[in-house]
Scaffold this motif. Sequence first.
Motif, PDB file in Angstrom:
ATOM      1  N   GLY A 133      40.592  44.305  17.648  1.00 45.56           N
ATOM      2  CA  GLY A 133      41.024  45.152  18.118  1.00 45.56           C
ATOM      3  C   GLY A 133      40.952  45.375  19.813  1.00 45.56           C
ATOM      4  O   GLY A 133      41.539  45.156  20.405  1.00 45.56           O
ATOM      5  N   THR A 134      39.680  44.702  20.173  1.00 42.47           N
ATOM      6  CA  THR A 134      39.764  44.482  21.653  1.00 42.47           C
ATOM      7  C   THR A 134      40.610  43.528  21.758  1.00 42.47           C
ATOM      8  O   THR A 134      41.352  43.243  23.335  1.00 42.47           O
ATOM      9  CB  THR A 134      38.272  44.174  22.012  1.00 42.47           C
ATOM     10  OG1 THR A 134      37.707  45.253  21.561  1.00 42.47           O
ATOM     11  CG2 THR A 134      37.926  44.007  23.463  1.00 42.47           C
ATOM     12  N   VAL A 135      40.314  42.354  21.059  1.00 41.01           N
ATOM     13  CA  VAL A 135      41.038  41.444  21.781  1.00 41.01           C
ATOM     14  C   VAL A 135      42.631  41.665  22.251  1.00 41.01           C
ATOM     15  O   VAL A 135      43.568  40.762  22.848  1.00 41.01           O
ATOM     16  CB  VAL A 135      40.729  40.037  20.960  1.00 41.01           C
ATOM     17  CG1 VAL A 135      41.954  38.757  21.218  1.00 41.01           C
ATOM     18  CG2 VAL A 135      39.267  39.899  20.380  1.00 41.01           C
ATOM     19  N   SER A 136      42.928  42.282  20.625  1.00 45.71           N
ATOM     20  CA  SER A 136      44.744  42.239  20.780  1.00 45.71           C
ATOM     21  C   SER A 136      44.926  43.266  21.979  1.00 45.71           C
ATOM     22  O   SER A 136      46.338  43.484  22.046  1.00 45.71           O
ATOM     23  CB  SER A 136      44.811  43.357  19.471  1.00 45.71           C
ATOM     24  OG  SER A 136      44.797  43.213  17.702  1.00 45.71           O
ATOM     25  N   ASN A 137      44.220  44.279  22.402  1.00 41.05           N
ATOM     26  CA  ASN A 137      44.504  44.687  23.676  1.00 41.05           C
ATOM     27  C   ASN A 137      44.771  43.961  25.040  1.00 41.05           C
ATOM     28  O   ASN A 137      45.501  44.186  25.867  1.00 41.05           O
ATOM     29  CB  ASN A 137      43.618  46.304  23.445  1.00 41.05           C
ATOM     30  CG  ASN A 137      43.067  47.277  22.535  1.00 41.05           C
ATOM     31  OD1 ASN A 137      44.204  47.326  22.240  1.00 41.05           O
ATOM     32  ND2 ASN A 137      42.176  48.087  23.023  1.00 41.05           N
ATOM     33  N   VAL A 138      43.790  43.052  24.866  1.00 43.81           N
ATOM     34  CA  VAL A 138      44.071  42.630  25.815  1.00 43.81           C
ATOM     35  C   VAL A 138      45.065  41.591  26.010  1.00 43.81           C
ATOM     36  O   VAL A 138      45.852  41.476  26.480  1.00 43.81           O
ATOM     37  CB  VAL A 138      42.611  40.889  26.354  1.00 43.81           C
ATOM     38  CG1 VAL A 138      42.987  39.971  27.564  1.00 43.81           C
ATOM     39  CG2 VAL A 138      41.915  42.198  26.261  1.00 43.81           C
ATOM     40  N   LYS A 139      45.411  41.015  24.723  1.00 39.20           N
ATOM     41  CA  LYS A 139      46.937  40.766  24.684  1.00 39.20           C
ATOM     42  C   LYS A 139      48.156  41.254  24.603  1.00 39.20           C
ATOM     43  O   LYS A 139      48.806  40.990  26.259  1.00 39.20           O
ATOM     44  CB  LYS A 139      46.921  39.714  22.619  1.00 39.20           C
ATOM     45  CG  LYS A 139      47.742  39.481  22.839  1.00 39.20           C
ATOM     46  CD  LYS A 139      48.693  38.716  21.547  1.00 39.20           C
ATOM     47  CE  LYS A 139      50.095  38.307  21.051  1.00 39.20           C
ATOM     48  NZ  LYS A 139      50.156  38.446  19.490  1.00 39.20           N
ATOM     49  N   SER A 140      48.127  42.571  24.530  1.00 39.74           N
ATOM     50  CA  SER A 140      48.678  43.159  24.562  1.00 39.74           C
ATOM     51  C   SER A 140      48.760  43.694  26.203  1.00 39.74           C
ATOM     52  O   SER A 140      49.989  43.906  27.493  1.00 39.74           O
ATOM     53  CB  SER A 140      48.904  44.858  24.047  1.00 39.74           C
ATOM     54  OG  SER A 140      49.225  44.268  23.001  1.00 39.74           O
ATOM     55  N   ALA A 180      45.728  26.241  26.585  1.00 45.03           N
ATOM     56  CA  ALA A 180      45.836  25.933  24.424  1.00 45.03           C
ATOM     57  C   ALA A 180      46.623  27.247  24.392  1.00 45.03           C
ATOM     58  O   ALA A 180      46.844  28.252  24.871  1.00 45.03           O
ATOM     59  CB  ALA A 180      44.251  26.419  24.744  1.00 45.03           C
ATOM     60  N   TYR A 181      47.351  27.145  23.112  1.00 47.61           N
ATOM     61  CA  TYR A 181      47.106  28.657  22.174  1.00 47.61           C
ATOM     62  C   TYR A 181      46.631  29.090  21.628  1.00 47.61           C
ATOM     63  O   TYR A 181      45.459  27.827  20.951  1.00 47.61           O
ATOM     64  CB  TYR A 181      48.622  27.660  21.425  1.00 47.61           C
ATOM     65  CG  TYR A 181      49.379  27.096  21.834  1.00 47.61           C
ATOM     66  CD1 TYR A 181      50.835  27.661  22.617  1.00 47.61           C
ATOM     67  CD2 TYR A 181      49.176  25.348  22.041  1.00 47.61           C
ATOM     68  CE1 TYR A 181      51.832  26.816  22.684  1.00 47.61           C
ATOM     69  CE2 TYR A 181      50.638  24.527  23.192  1.00 47.61           C
ATOM     70  CZ  TYR A 181      52.306  25.292  23.141  1.00 47.61           C
ATOM     71  OH  TYR A 181      53.121  24.759  24.005  1.00 47.61           O
ATOM     72  N   TRP A 182      46.751  30.571  21.387  1.00 45.74           N
ATOM     73  CA  TRP A 182      45.417  31.538  21.269  1.00 45.74           C
ATOM     74  C   TRP A 182      45.979  32.014  20.317  1.00 45.74           C
ATOM     75  O   TRP A 182      47.638  32.396  19.939  1.00 45.74           O
ATOM     76  CB  TRP A 182      44.898  32.493  22.150  1.00 45.74           C
ATOM     77  CG  TRP A 182      44.426  31.542  23.524  1.00 45.74           C
ATOM     78  CD1 TRP A 182      44.990  31.057  24.454  1.00 45.74           C
ATOM     79  CD2 TRP A 182      42.917  30.562  23.271  1.00 45.74           C
ATOM     80  NE1 TRP A 182      44.092  30.011  25.392  1.00 45.74           N
ATOM     81  CE2 TRP A 182      43.317  29.885  24.580  1.00 45.74           C
ATOM     82  CE3 TRP A 182      41.904  30.253  22.142  1.00 45.74           C
ATOM     83  CZ2 TRP A 182      41.510  29.221  25.493  1.00 45.74           C
ATOM     84  CZ3 TRP A 182      40.387  29.813  22.822  1.00 45.74           C
ATOM     85  CH2 TRP A 182      40.699  29.157  24.215  1.00 45.74           C
ATOM     86  N   GLY A 183      45.086  32.749  19.366  1.00 43.21           N
ATOM     87  CA  GLY A 183      45.334  33.667  17.685  1.00 43.21           C
ATOM     88  C   GLY A 183      44.481  34.869  18.250  1.00 43.21           C
ATOM     89  O   GLY A 183      42.712  34.121  18.965  1.00 43.21           O
ATOM     90  N   VAL A 184      44.303  35.705  17.401  1.00 40.95           N
ATOM     91  CA  VAL A 184      43.841  36.866  18.130  1.00 40.95           C
ATOM     92  C   VAL A 184      42.345  36.985  17.420  1.00 40.95           C
ATOM     93  O   VAL A 184      41.206  37.336  17.901  1.00 40.95           O
ATOM     94  CB  VAL A 184      44.780  38.186  17.917  1.00 40.95           C
ATOM     95  CG1 VAL A 184      43.669  39.213  17.646  1.00 40.95           C
ATOM     96  CG2 VAL A 184      45.764  38.453  18.406  1.00 40.95           C
ATOM     97  N   ARG A 185      42.942  36.074  16.018  1.00 45.46           N
ATOM     98  CA  ARG A 185      41.706  35.886  15.388  1.00 45.46           C
ATOM     99  C   ARG A 185      40.466  35.035  15.960  1.00 45.46           C
ATOM    100  O   ARG A 185      39.691  35.118  15.612  1.00 45.46           O
ATOM    101  CB  ARG A 185      41.619  35.471  13.782  1.00 45.46           C
ATOM    102  CG  ARG A 185      40.860  35.878  13.471  1.00 45.46           C
ATOM    103  CD  ARG A 185      41.467  35.924  11.622  1.00 45.46           C
ATOM    104  NE  ARG A 185      41.654  36.440  10.826  1.00 45.46           N
ATOM    105  CZ  ARG A 185      41.256  37.972  10.504  1.00 45.46           C
ATOM    106  NH1 ARG A 185      39.891  37.807  10.411  1.00 45.46           N
ATOM    107  NH2 ARG A 185      42.087  38.724  10.457  1.00 45.46           N
ATOM    108  N   VAL A 186      41.405  34.548  16.171  1.00 50.76           N
ATOM    109  CA  VAL A 186      40.278  32.761  17.148  1.00 50.76           C
ATOM    110  C   VAL A 186      39.544  33.021  18.185  1.00 50.76           C
ATOM    111  O   VAL A 186      38.412  32.801  18.350  1.00 50.76           O
ATOM    112  CB  VAL A 186      41.118  31.644  17.003  1.00 50.76           C
ATOM    113  CG1 VAL A 186      40.318  29.913  17.458  1.00 50.76           C
ATOM    114  CG2 VAL A 186      41.771  31.082  16.094  1.00 50.76           C
ATOM    115  N   LEU A 187      40.206  34.059  18.673  1.00 55.60           N
ATOM    116  CA  LEU A 187      39.594  34.784  20.262  1.00 55.60           C
ATOM    117  C   LEU A 187      38.552  35.370  19.740  1.00 55.60           C
ATOM    118  O   LEU A 187      37.502  35.281  20.856  1.00 55.60           O
ATOM    119  CB  LEU A 187      39.997  34.932  21.450  1.00 55.60           C
ATOM    120  CG  LEU A 187      41.429  34.163  22.340  1.00 55.60           C
ATOM    121  CD1 LEU A 187      42.456  34.852  23.089  1.00 55.60           C
ATOM    122  CD2 LEU A 187      40.465  33.923  23.160  1.00 55.60           C
TER     123      LEU A 187
END
Length: 200
Positions: free
Chosen positions: A28-35, A12-19
Amino acid sequence: VIMRTMLDRPAAYWGVRVLSEITGKAIGTVSNVKSFLKDRAWIEEYPHGFQLRNIKELLYTWAKDYHQKDSLRFEYYSLDSIAELERRIAEWSKTHDNSALLGSFSAAARYAPTVRYKKVDVYVEQQAYNEFIRDLELKPVESGGNVVITIPHDETPCMFFREVNGDYITSPVQTVIDLLGNAGRGEEAADAIILKEFEQ
């Protein structure tokens, strides 16, 4: 939770907001995981979202850092054969809110059967543990048992479980992590699942 959600749909393709919405975790937590994933080259970014890559390397690294120290493990003996015992566990779980899940080699045999095994691995929720032991007539042993029960310290090992031919089993992610922590032929069994579930 975020990683497990992504690995449950590895293509799948993901976005921070969707996740964030799916997992209930802060943006912010999702963004940290993405980074974290991006720094290790475990995601690829596209205009329409980011996608997991190098999943085998990700899982091997995760397994190395994964500790079951807060989980409780007990060994038991059953007079039943492995196949009969697994059948009884499946029947029991159906009538007890899926409180018992086959794991490790028992789960691997349902995803990609490659390795013979002589013990049943099963996750049992804390509140169902005593009833499970009683109903399946299991005898506690110090060693030489044919049933290993793990009581998880939180809900994550039992997330995204699968039902395969009537058997309730741990997710591909949890199964791989558990197998890679096994000194026997765990890596061989784990690689077969990775190839089938994550690298198609």
